[in-house]
Design a protein around this motif. Sequence first.
Motif, mmCIF file in Angstrom:
data_model
loop_
_atom_site.group_PDB
_atom_site.id
_atom_site.type_symbol
_atom_site.label_atom_id
_atom_site.label_comp_id
_atom_site.label_asym_id
_atom_site.label_seq_id
_atom_site.Cartn_x
_atom_site.Cartn_y
_atom_site.Cartn_z
ATOM 1 N N SER A 63 0.800 -1.223 0.000
ATOM 2 C CA SER A 63 0.000 0.000 0.000
ATOM 3 C C SER A 63 0.831 1.270 0.000
ATOM 4 O O SER A 63 0.631 2.153 -0.826
ATOM 5 N N HIS A 64 1.814 1.383 0.952
ATOM 6 C CA HIS A 64 2.610 2.616 1.031
ATOM 7 C C HIS A 64 3.328 2.904 -0.292
ATOM 8 O O HIS A 64 3.185 3.988 -0.876
ATOM 9 N N VAL A 65 4.110 1.909 -0.724
ATOM 10 C CA VAL A 65 4.924 2.127 -1.935
ATOM 11 C C VAL A 65 4.052 2.321 -3.173
ATOM 12 O O VAL A 65 4.292 3.246 -3.971
ATOM 13 N N PRO A 66 3.020 1.453 -3.411
ATOM 14 C CA PRO A 66 2.161 1.710 -4.571
ATOM 15 C C PRO A 66 1.482 3.071 -4.516
ATOM 16 O O PRO A 66 1.342 3.731 -5.549
ATOM 17 N N ALA A 67 1.045 3.494 -3.318
ATOM 18 C CA ALA A 67 0.389 4.793 -3.209
ATOM 19 C C ALA A 67 1.362 5.917 -3.577
ATOM 20 O O ALA A 67 1.016 6.839 -4.331
ATOM 21 N N TYR A 68 2.599 5.819 -3.047
ATOM 22 C CA TYR A 68 3.580 6.856 -3.369
ATOM 23 C C TYR A 68 3.941 6.811 -4.853
ATOM 24 O O TYR A 68 4.084 7.857 -5.503
ATOM 25 N N GLY A 69 4.050 5.583 -5.392
ATOM 26 C CA GLY A 69 4.369 5.466 -6.820
ATOM 27 C C GLY A 69 3.274 6.061 -7.684
ATOM 28 O O GLY A 69 3.548 6.746 -8.681
ATOM 29 N N SER A 70 2.009 5.784 -7.324
ATOM 30 C CA SER A 70 0.900 6.345 -8.099
ATOM 31 C C SER A 70 0.892 7.860 -8.026
ATOM 32 O O SER A 70 0.629 8.545 -9.022
ATOM 33 N N HIS A 75 1.872 12.924 -10.763
ATOM 34 C CA HIS A 75 2.554 14.215 -10.863
ATOM 35 C C HIS A 75 3.280 14.332 -12.206
ATOM 36 O O HIS A 75 3.196 15.357 -12.909
ATOM 37 N N VAL A 76 3.978 13.260 -12.567
ATOM 38 C CA VAL A 76 4.713 13.282 -13.845
ATOM 39 C C VAL A 76 3.745 13.419 -15.016
ATOM 40 O O VAL A 76 3.979 14.210 -15.949
ATOM 41 N N ARG A 118 -6.385 8.214 -13.549
ATOM 42 C CA ARG A 118 -6.224 6.822 -13.149
ATOM 43 C C ARG A 118 -5.203 6.675 -12.011
ATOM 44 O O ARG A 118 -5.416 5.908 -11.060
ATOM 45 N N GLU A 119 -4.107 7.393 -12.122
ATOM 46 C CA GLU A 119 -3.075 7.258 -11.089
ATOM 47 C C GLU A 119 -3.560 7.820 -9.747
ATOM 48 O O GLU A 119 -3.279 7.254 -8.692
ATOM 49 N N VAL A 120 -4.277 8.935 -9.787
ATOM 50 C CA VAL A 120 -4.816 9.490 -8.546
ATOM 51 C C VAL A 120 -5.826 8.533 -7.932
ATOM 52 O O VAL A 120 -5.857 8.318 -6.720
ATOM 53 N N ALA A 121 -6.665 7.931 -8.794
ATOM 54 C CA ALA A 121 -7.633 6.954 -8.282
ATOM 55 C C ALA A 121 -6.913 5.767 -7.648
ATOM 56 O O ALA A 121 -7.325 5.267 -6.598
ATOM 57 N N ALA A 122 -5.816 5.307 -8.276
ATOM 58 C CA ALA A 122 -5.058 4.188 -7.709
ATOM 59 C C ALA A 122 -4.430 4.576 -6.372
ATOM 60 O O ALA A 122 -4.428 3.790 -5.414
ATOM 61 N N ALA A 123 -3.888 5.803 -6.290
ATOM 62 C CA ALA A 123 -3.298 6.257 -5.033
ATOM 63 C C ALA A 123 -4.336 6.343 -3.926
ATOM 64 O O ALA A 123 -4.117 5.913 -2.791
ATOM 65 N N ARG A 124 -5.524 6.858 -4.279
ATOM 66 C CA ARG A 124 -6.576 6.974 -3.260
ATOM 67 C C ARG A 124 -7.080 5.610 -2.838
ATOM 68 O O ARG A 124 -7.436 5.408 -1.672
ATOM 69 N N ALA A 125 -7.128 4.676 -3.789
ATOM 70 C CA ALA A 125 -7.549 3.315 -3.433
ATOM 71 C C ALA A 125 -6.552 2.684 -2.457
ATOM 72 O O ALA A 125 -6.938 2.027 -1.485
ATOM 73 N N ALA A 126 -5.245 2.886 -2.724
ATOM 74 C CA ALA A 126 -4.235 2.350 -1.808
ATOM 75 C C ALA A 126 -4.340 3.013 -0.435
ATOM 76 O O ALA A 126 -4.216 2.357 0.600
#
Length: 594
Positions: A63-70, A75-76, A118-126
């Motif tokens: 969760s931590h790492v995937p959330a930070y990665g997303s 951002h990129v 999509r990436e923000v949604a993935a981060a929020r899901a994590a």
Amino acid sequence: MRRAARNDGGSGPGGTPSMFSNSIKRKIMGIALALIVLMALTSVLSLVMVRQVGARFDELTSSHVPAYGSLGRAHVRSLERALALRRMVIETFRPDMEPQRAEDTRKVFVAKGQEVEREVAAARAAMAGLIASSERVEDQKAFVRLDSRLESLMSGSRHLLTEEIARLLAALEAKDKARVADSLSRVDRLRDDVNGEFEDIRTDMLALLTVDSAAAMQTQQQVMLIAAVLTLLAAALGVVFSTLVSDGVTSPVRRLLDGARAVEAGRLDHEIAVTTHDEIGDLTKAFNRMVEQLRLKERILDTFGHYVDPRVVQGLIDRPSLAVDGQRRVMTILFCDVAGFTAASERMTPQGLVKILNSYFSTMSAPIRENDGILDKYIGDAIMAYWGPPFNDAAAQERLACLAALAMLDRLDDLRASFPELIGVRTAPISFDLRIGVATGEALVGSIGSEQMMNYTVIGDTVNLASRLEGACKHYGVRALISEATARAAADVVETREIDLVAVAGAEKTERIFEIMGRKDTLSEPRRALRKAFGEGLAFYRAGDWTAARTAFSEALAAAPDDGPTRVFLRRLDELETAPAQEGWNGAWRFAEK
């Protein structure tokens, strides 16, 4: 599955002594008190600390790492989107602008925006997983704050940026350099705000990740140290107690596992016997309480699902905030009514009327549910339903509503045919036809009502428009009318034709309205000819060319002699030839009545 009887004593099912029965305790006490204490320390400390380490590392990796990665990728992608926007501006004003290259740049811009979402949604899901699974209140609060900031970023600064970009794109379409320059400067300021918020959130997320990683490493080192000291002593005792421990622990765990599998399979009548007075016993009791709550929830859903749409009930149970939070969202509303039912129902017995109404509601509600619609209410002989977040994908709601409307019309003949048998007469004393109105637009979604009674529903101009379109079907002699926004979004699944430009009762704004003619690519040749001729007549009519309009409408009537909209416009032409239109007339028709 048979329900097992509760047993809070020290023996298992059938009276078999558990590992904590008196005879086992006497054997354990006979070894030595010191060894028992050491074994207890080894077991408890190792179990607790290993679980802590495992849980922390699991959180970090899953969760931590995937959330930070997303967050980092979002951002990129946001920066890449900004770069694509700059390229669009450059390509637009280049002297040797190539349309294909400009279109490719636009596609990249749109794709990057979708990737950000999509990436923000993935981060929020994590983050949601971390909030739900974390045992530390401080971490939960920190992730809740991060999630709230991320949501605020998407609905606040980035929403403003998206709106400003829309204005910039409009200026680019017009190639208005002054407007583009002005809008571009605002876009830059808003993008800097978005990037700054992204960077702050990433920094805070990295700080949390660093702290949790350090804590996990420290806990791991403590576990290794304690394990090194106690391993030699615990190993000697492990052989002695392995049999007792395995019998006393694995048996209730297996029963819990069997119970969990039964619940997973949907069997909620399973209750596990409590055979120990330890944590496993508490877990067993908690499991039994959980199953009881699931049974209660199932009964609630089953009961209220007959009165309120089950997805609304489920949503209110799972997300209580739905019951209090009102939100403005783009929704698609459907109204369905029976043509001439009020007058016809006066000739029926109350029993026959109830049977026909129940059959009608059951038959016409099914297509709404099958197409993921929410049944809002029955109003007399009318049905109100809606599509949209949080129950549907925002991009699919118009298509689902139109497909539901077509499916309702498809079932009309079978419904009519069932009436004589339903009420026990050869000919049902009722002229039964449908009128359907569908509109898409912004509406207020939430719980509406008093302190004593609430209704989760949608209200607003879009709801009124859908209701007025249903009523307008009578004026034009058609069965299904939809708004322009609905027709545009559902163009890939249904065939439509524009009917008129109208201002419905109670509204000043004019709306283009369309008729649903059928599913995509299913129109017959006469129906295609009707649409073509009617469209030409409508264009001539709005241009004020009455002669050409009458010719085109006559061709449409030849293709479909019973076409209601064509007859309506031919009557209007008769009126306009005797009473010419006023200056400034734009072809819009205003409905004075609902």
